[in-house]
Design an enzyme around this catalytic site. Structure first.
Site, PDB file in Angstrom:
ATOM      1  N   LYS A  86       2.107  -3.829   6.626  1.00  0.00           N
ATOM      2  CA  LYS A  86       2.490  -3.847   5.196  1.00  0.00           C
ATOM      3  C   LYS A  86       4.003  -3.651   5.069  1.00  0.00           C
ATOM      4  O   LYS A  86       4.673  -4.305   4.271  1.00  0.00           O
ATOM      5  CB  LYS A  86       1.746  -2.748   4.421  1.00  0.00           C
ATOM      6  N   SER A 104       0.841  -1.203   0.000  1.00  0.00           N
ATOM      7  CA  SER A 104       0.000   0.000   0.000  1.00  0.00           C
ATOM      8  C   SER A 104       0.871   1.245   0.000  1.00  0.00           C
ATOM      9  O   SER A 104       1.986   1.241   0.547  1.00  0.00           O
ATOM     10  CB  SER A 104      -0.840  -0.019   1.279  1.00  0.00           C
ATOM     11  N   TYR A 160      -1.931  -1.150  10.985  1.00  0.00           N
ATOM     12  CA  TYR A 160      -2.216  -1.740   9.664  1.00  0.00           C
ATOM     13  C   TYR A 160      -1.068  -1.431   8.695  1.00  0.00           C
ATOM     14  O   TYR A 160      -0.502  -2.330   8.062  1.00  0.00           O
ATOM     15  CB  TYR A 160      -3.546  -1.205   9.098  1.00  0.00           C
TER      16      TYR A 160
HETATM   17  P1  NAD Z   1     -10.849  -7.043   1.292  1.00  0.00           P
HETATM   18  O1  NAD Z   1     -11.031  -7.041   2.756  1.00  0.00           O
HETATM   19  O2  NAD Z   1     -12.040  -6.774   0.442  1.00  0.00           O
HETATM   20  O3  NAD Z   1     -10.204  -8.432   0.821  1.00  0.00           O
HETATM   21  C1  NAD Z   1      -9.332  -9.160   1.619  1.00  0.00           C
HETATM   22  C2  NAD Z   1      -9.819 -10.602   1.618  1.00  0.00           C
HETATM   23  O4  NAD Z   1      -8.925 -11.385   2.396  1.00  0.00           O
HETATM   24  C3  NAD Z   1     -11.217 -10.769   2.215  1.00  0.00           C
HETATM   25  O5  NAD Z   1     -12.004 -11.559   1.342  1.00  0.00           O
HETATM   26  C4  NAD Z   1     -10.972 -11.495   3.543  1.00  0.00           C
HETATM   27  O6  NAD Z   1     -12.045 -12.355   3.886  1.00  0.00           O
HETATM   28  C5  NAD Z   1      -9.689 -12.250   3.233  1.00  0.00           C
HETATM   29  N1  NAD Z   1      -8.835 -12.553   4.383  1.00  0.00           N
HETATM   30  C6  NAD Z   1      -8.349 -11.703   5.319  1.00  0.00           C
HETATM   31  N2  NAD Z   1      -7.541 -12.367   6.165  1.00  0.00           N
HETATM   32  C7  NAD Z   1      -7.518 -13.652   5.764  1.00  0.00           C
HETATM   33  C8  NAD Z   1      -6.865 -14.834   6.216  1.00  0.00           C
HETATM   34  N3  NAD Z   1      -6.050 -14.813   7.279  1.00  0.00           N
HETATM   35  N4  NAD Z   1      -7.067 -15.986   5.557  1.00  0.00           N
HETATM   36  C9  NAD Z   1      -7.887 -16.035   4.471  1.00  0.00           C
HETATM   37  N5  NAD Z   1      -8.508 -14.966   3.984  1.00  0.00           N
HETATM   38  C10 NAD Z   1      -8.335 -13.788   4.625  1.00  0.00           C
HETATM   39  O7  NAD Z   1      -9.688  -5.995   0.961  1.00  0.00           O
HETATM   40  P2  NAD Z   1      -9.195  -5.437  -0.444  1.00  0.00           P
HETATM   41  O8  NAD Z   1      -9.569  -3.991  -0.496  1.00  0.00           O
HETATM   42  O9  NAD Z   1      -9.590  -6.329  -1.533  1.00  0.00           O
HETATM   43  O10 NAD Z   1      -7.627  -5.493  -0.219  1.00  0.00           O
HETATM   44  C11 NAD Z   1      -6.850  -6.598  -0.632  1.00  0.00           C
HETATM   45  C12 NAD Z   1      -5.428  -6.399  -0.173  1.00  0.00           C
HETATM   46  O11 NAD Z   1      -4.936  -5.161  -0.676  1.00  0.00           O
HETATM   47  C13 NAD Z   1      -5.272  -6.317   1.353  1.00  0.00           C
HETATM   48  O12 NAD Z   1      -4.080  -6.960   1.710  1.00  0.00           O
HETATM   49  C14 NAD Z   1      -5.174  -4.827   1.616  1.00  0.00           C
HETATM   50  O13 NAD Z   1      -4.455  -4.550   2.778  1.00  0.00           O
HETATM   51  C15 NAD Z   1      -4.424  -4.358   0.382  1.00  0.00           C
HETATM   52  N6  NAD Z   1      -4.688  -2.941   0.074  1.00  0.00           N
HETATM   53  C16 NAD Z   1      -5.969  -2.496  -0.055  1.00  0.00           C
HETATM   54  C17 NAD Z   1      -6.198  -1.148  -0.311  1.00  0.00           C
HETATM   55  C18 NAD Z   1      -7.608  -0.620  -0.445  1.00  0.00           C
HETATM   56  O14 NAD Z   1      -7.778   0.595  -0.394  1.00  0.00           O
HETATM   57  N7  NAD Z   1      -8.618  -1.434  -0.634  1.00  0.00           N
HETATM   58  C19 NAD Z   1      -5.113  -0.265  -0.465  1.00  0.00           C
HETATM   59  C20 NAD Z   1      -3.826  -0.763  -0.340  1.00  0.00           C
HETATM   60  C21 NAD Z   1      -3.609  -2.116  -0.072  1.00  0.00           C
HETATM   61  C1  UD1 Z   2      -6.952   4.989   4.061  1.00  0.00           C
HETATM   62  C2  UD1 Z   2      -5.982   4.549   5.122  1.00  0.00           C
HETATM   63  C3  UD1 Z   2      -4.822   3.820   4.466  1.00  0.00           C
HETATM   64  C4  UD1 Z   2      -5.331   2.622   3.678  1.00  0.00           C
HETATM   65  C5  UD1 Z   2      -6.369   3.125   2.663  1.00  0.00           C
HETATM   66  C6  UD1 Z   2      -7.015   1.986   1.916  1.00  0.00           C
HETATM   67  C7  UD1 Z   2      -6.215   6.148   6.948  1.00  0.00           C
HETATM   68  C8  UD1 Z   2      -5.560   7.248   7.712  1.00  0.00           C
HETATM   69  N1  UD1 Z   2      -5.546   5.709   5.869  1.00  0.00           N
HETATM   70  O1  UD1 Z   2      -6.284   5.819   3.143  1.00  0.00           O
HETATM   71  O2  UD1 Z   2      -3.920   3.371   5.460  1.00  0.00           O
HETATM   72  O3  UD1 Z   2      -4.272   1.991   2.980  1.00  0.00           O
HETATM   73  O4  UD1 Z   2      -7.408   3.860   3.343  1.00  0.00           O
HETATM   74  O5  UD1 Z   2      -7.838   1.218   2.736  1.00  0.00           O
HETATM   75  O6  UD1 Z   2      -7.287   5.681   7.310  1.00  0.00           O
HETATM   76  N2  UD1 Z   2     -12.470  11.207   3.653  1.00  0.00           N
HETATM   77  C9  UD1 Z   2     -13.501  12.060   4.016  1.00  0.00           C
HETATM   78  N3  UD1 Z   2     -14.646  11.513   4.503  1.00  0.00           N
HETATM   79  C10 UD1 Z   2     -14.829  10.156   4.647  1.00  0.00           C
HETATM   80  C11 UD1 Z   2     -13.764   9.285   4.271  1.00  0.00           C
HETATM   81  C12 UD1 Z   2     -12.603   9.855   3.794  1.00  0.00           C
HETATM   82  O7  UD1 Z   2     -13.374  13.276   3.898  1.00  0.00           O
HETATM   83  O8  UD1 Z   2     -15.892   9.720   5.101  1.00  0.00           O
HETATM   84  C13 UD1 Z   2     -11.231  11.789   3.087  1.00  0.00           C
HETATM   85  C14 UD1 Z   2      -9.967  11.488   3.870  1.00  0.00           C
HETATM   86  O9  UD1 Z   2      -9.743  12.465   4.844  1.00  0.00           O
HETATM   87  C15 UD1 Z   2      -8.919  11.488   2.742  1.00  0.00           C
HETATM   88  C16 UD1 Z   2      -9.690  10.980   1.518  1.00  0.00           C
HETATM   89  O10 UD1 Z   2     -11.073  11.195   1.811  1.00  0.00           O
HETATM   90  O11 UD1 Z   2      -8.492  12.802   2.470  1.00  0.00           O
HETATM   91  C17 UD1 Z   2      -9.472   9.502   1.227  1.00  0.00           C
HETATM   92  O12 UD1 Z   2      -9.738   8.763   2.407  1.00  0.00           O
HETATM   93  P1  UD1 Z   2      -9.765   7.156   2.418  1.00  0.00           P
HETATM   94  O13 UD1 Z   2     -10.669   6.666   1.348  1.00  0.00           O
HETATM   95  O14 UD1 Z   2     -10.075   6.724   3.815  1.00  0.00           O
HETATM   96  O15 UD1 Z   2      -8.307   6.743   2.011  1.00  0.00           O
HETATM   97  P2  UD1 Z   2      -6.881   7.158   2.658  1.00  0.00           P
HETATM   98  O16 UD1 Z   2      -7.058   8.070   3.807  1.00  0.00           O
HETATM   99  O17 UD1 Z   2      -6.021   7.638   1.557  1.00  0.00           O
END
Ligand code: NAD
Ligand code: UD1
Length: 339
Positions: free
Chosen positions: A153, A124, A149
């Site tokens: 990573k 991330s 969290y």
């Molecule tokens: P998500 O929660 O929708 O998907 C994660 C999946 O992993 C879920 O289906 C959950 O049931 C499964 N899971 C969690 N722990 C597990 C375990 N121990 N064993 C088996 N299954 C397990 O999340 P996502 O948004 O699809 O994210 C996927 C990956 O990308 C995650 O590692 C997350 O940290 C990373 N990531 C997500 C974002 C984002 O904004 N969505 C940003 C940066 C990184």
């Molecule tokens: C957040 C997490 C980051 C994680 C990412 C994906 C925090 C501090 N960071 O990132 O670690 O990898 O999500 O899951 O939580 N915002 C609003 N109102 C809302 C929600 C968000 O104004 O209800 C704003 C936030 O202040 C930010 C932007 O929208 O400026 C994006 O927020 P968000 O979607 O939560 O993502 P990140 O903060 O970038």
């Protein structure tokens, strides 16, 4: 030969599985449904007309994973499984460490035993901490994560780097995602958060569908174009394709490689709200509130490395993503729960 996709029924995983199946890969999903629903598997079938193999298991459970590695012939692993709520990680740091770092350790051990040398890992942009400058480059400083969290990573990135040093045959792509939004164009799969959404786009779509009265905009005094936070929002279908590009790269046996997956463009909270309103002709009421602790002014990706080395370039913009997020939310008001 198949691709093992951990967390493959989650938001990003399900979109990637669709792209893998559409491109002829065989897929084995392992998920424990801690943050996803079995219905995702039916939706994947409806879209692709193919059914991936599925195991319900916890990736941090060594015995359960060992059985799967015994049975299956795995060519590469894409490791999405992880817990991702920043707020929950502050409450339960040990759970986040055990689940996220623990599952990665189990996978590495089994990959070593079964001589599976290719891994794609979901990292991330959070690993960059508070950016010194934007756009963020892959060799910029990492660290200073403001929550457990984000720290998991970074811990996993270090573990992978050490593993790659000790195992020269290993090929590992660390993908640092910026902010994924949007949904598959079919409207059948998308982001389905539990409870009150933490992230911006699912909150906006829940306001649009009438589940929440207004959006809380966290802060309007950031050093940005309009005072609201700026992020790099990438369409989840583009992000999914980035994983296929990474798998192709691993065929060249590059060792450990790191790529940002973003668009290279920053968008403020209010710009995203207005794009959503324009794309869908729906008004999103909002209230300006206090800053959210731990938030930063802005971040967006330097994308030239992914373009030059993976041939990865995004196809969709935020208006496409706003339209697709809304199609998903309006077709599935309660996410994967039908009623
Ligand atoms: P998500 O929660 O929708 O998907 C994660 C999946 O992993 C879920 O289906 C959950 O049931 C499964 N899971 C969690 N722990 C597990 C375990 N121990 N064993 C088996 N299954 C397990 O999340 P996502 O948004 O699809 O994210 C996927 C990956 O990308 C995650 O590692 C997350 O940290 C990373 N990531 C997500 C974002 C984002 O904004 N969505 C940003 C940066 C990184
Ligand atoms: C957040 C997490 C980051 C994680 C990412 C994906 C925090 C501090 N960071 O990132 O670690 O990898 O999500 O899951 O939580 N915002 C609003 N109102 C809302 C929600 C968000 O104004 O209800 C704003 C936030 O202040 C930010 C932007 O929208 O400026 C994006 O927020 P968000 O979607 O939560 O993502 P990140 O903060 O970038």
């Amino acid at each position: 030969m198949a691709i093992l996709v951990t967390g493959g029924t989650g938001y990003i995983g399900s979109h990637t599985v669709v792209d893998l199946l559409d491109n002829g890969y065989d897929v084995i999903i392992v998920d424990n449904f801690s943050n996803s629903k079995p219905e995702v598997l039916n939706r994947i079938y409806t879209i692709t007309n193919r059914r991936p193999k599925f195991y319900r298991a916890d990736v941090s459970d060594y015995e359960a994973m060992a059985e799967i590695f015994e049975k299956e012939y795995i060519e590469a692993v894409i490791h999405f499984a992880g817990l991702k709520s920043v707020a929950e990680s502050v409450e339960k740091p040990e759970l986040y460490f055990d689940n996220n770092v623990g599952s990665s350790k189990v996978l590495l051990k089994l990959m070593e035993i079964h001589r599976v040398s290719n891994l794609v890992f979901s990292s991330s942009a959070t690993v960059y901490g508070v950016p010194q400058h934007v756009p963020l480059k892959e060799d910029d400083q990492v660290g200073g994560c403001t929550n457990p969290y984000g720290q998991t990573k970074l811990d996993i990135e270090y573990l992978l780097k050490d593993f790659a040093k000790a195992h020269p045959e290993a090929n590992i792509a660390i993908l640092r995602y910026f902010n994924p939004i949007g949904a598959h164009q079919s409207g059948l799969i998308g982001e389905d958060p539990n409870g009150i959404p933490n992230n911006l786009m699912p909150y906006i779509t829940q306001v649009a569908i009438g589940k929440r009265p207004h959006l809380n905009v966290y802060g309007s005094d950031y050093k940005t174009i309009d005072g609201t936070g700026v992020r790099d929002y990438i369409h989840v279908v583009d992000l999914a394709r980035g994983h296929l590009c990474a798998l192709k790269k691993l065929e060249e046996k590059p060792g450990l490689v790191i790529y940002n997956l973003g668009t290279g463009k920053g968008t403020s909270v209010l710009q995203l709200v207005h794009a959503f309103e324009q794309a869908n002709n729906i008004k999103i009421p909002y209230v300006i509130c206090e800053r959210r602790p731990g938030d930063i002014d802005e971040n967006y990706a330097e994308v030239s490395k992914a373009y030059e080395q993976l041939g990865f370039k995004t196809k969709y913009d935020i208006v496409d993503a706003c339209r697709d997020s809304w199609r998903w939310q309006s077709n599935n008001p309660n996410g994967y729960d039908q009623y």
